[in-house]
Design a protein around this motif. Sequence first.
Motif, short mmCIF file in Angstrom:
data_model
loop_
_atom_site.label_atom_id
_atom_site.label_comp_id
_atom_site.label_asym_id
_atom_site.label_seq_id
_atom_site.Cartn_x
_atom_site.Cartn_y
_atom_site.Cartn_z
N ARG A 89 -33.06 -70.99 15.97
CA ARG A 89 -32.33 -70.60 14.75
C ARG A 89 -30.85 -70.59 14.98
N ASP A 90 -30.41 -70.05 16.14
CA ASP A 90 -28.97 -70.05 16.42
C ASP A 90 -28.43 -71.48 16.49
N ALA A 91 -29.19 -72.36 17.11
CA ALA A 91 -28.73 -73.77 17.17
C ALA A 91 -28.66 -74.38 15.78
N ALA A 92 -29.66 -74.07 14.92
CA ALA A 92 -29.63 -74.60 13.55
C ALA A 92 -28.47 -74.04 12.76
N LEU A 93 -28.20 -72.72 12.91
CA LEU A 93 -27.06 -72.11 12.22
C LEU A 93 -25.75 -72.70 12.70
N ALA A 94 -25.67 -72.96 14.01
CA ALA A 94 -24.44 -73.57 14.51
C ALA A 94 -24.25 -74.97 13.92
N GLN A 95 -25.32 -75.72 13.81
CA GLN A 95 -25.20 -77.05 13.20
C GLN A 95 -24.79 -76.95 11.74
N VAL A 96 -25.37 -76.00 11.01
CA VAL A 96 -25.00 -75.84 9.58
C VAL A 96 -23.55 -75.43 9.44
N SER A 97 -23.10 -74.49 10.30
CA SER A 97 -21.70 -74.07 10.23
C SER A 97 -20.78 -75.24 10.55
N THR A 98 -21.13 -76.03 11.50
CA THR A 98 -20.28 -77.20 11.85
C THR A 98 -20.26 -78.19 10.70
N ALA A 99 -21.41 -78.41 10.10
CA ALA A 99 -21.45 -79.34 8.96
C ALA A 99 -20.67 -78.82 7.78
N ARG A 100 -20.74 -77.50 7.53
CA ARG A 100 -19.99 -76.90 6.41
C ARG A 100 -18.49 -76.98 6.68
N GLY A 101 -18.07 -76.77 7.90
CA GLY A 101 -16.63 -76.87 8.20
C GLY A 101 -16.13 -78.30 8.04
N CYS A 102 -16.91 -79.22 8.44
CA CYS A 102 -16.49 -80.63 8.27
C CYS A 102 -16.42 -80.99 6.79
#
Length: 223
Positions: free
Chosen positions: A161-174
């Motif tokens: 879950r933490d890895a998925a949240l990190a990917q979502v946050s990175t995608a949202r920032g981009c």
Amino acid sequence: MLAPAAEYPQTDGTSHPCSTEAASLRSRAEQLATQNAKLQRDAESAEELNARLAEEMAQLKAQLRCSQQALEQARAAAEELEDLKTVTKGLEEENGELRRQARQLEKEQRCLCLRADGLQEENQRLLAEGHGLREQLQALAAEMTDLEAQLCRCTALLSSRDAALAQVSTARGCAQLRPPPRPPSPPAALGLPRSPLPRPEPPTPRSPSLPPLFRRQGSGWRS
């Protein structure tokens, strides 16, 4: 000792004037001879009596010695009897003390038997409790193994879950840093008003389902 009457010359009384005196002497000599013989017999009897008395005296002395020895033995026996009485009295006192100690030991033995019975019952109770505790420990160990397995699965899920949240946050920032696309010009050329296009929302990743044992509350986890 006088000579016998036959040794004197015999004379007729009428023939010699001393015939009367001679007869009287002869009679006296016979009497003396008789007395002498009697004295000899008495002397022999006295010697026999003296011998018997000497024998009796020796026997009496032997009896006296035996009596003295018996008296000494009786005295020694009396003294020994007194010593035995003293020893017997001491033994009776010692026997009484031993009996008292035996009664005390019997009481202590009964107390020890009762205490041993109580300790045996307590030991049986502790053994039963120990058996129950071993079963509880085995159950707790099995539960602990299950909990560790669940913890490992939850840790893996949280990491995912933490890895998925990190990917979502990175995608949202981009997506926020990228400029929005411009609309085509034909509507502006026709004199129509421009309407802003809705910004697409990034997809929200679903968190992996957790087992019912752990639920997140605030910033912590609870079971």
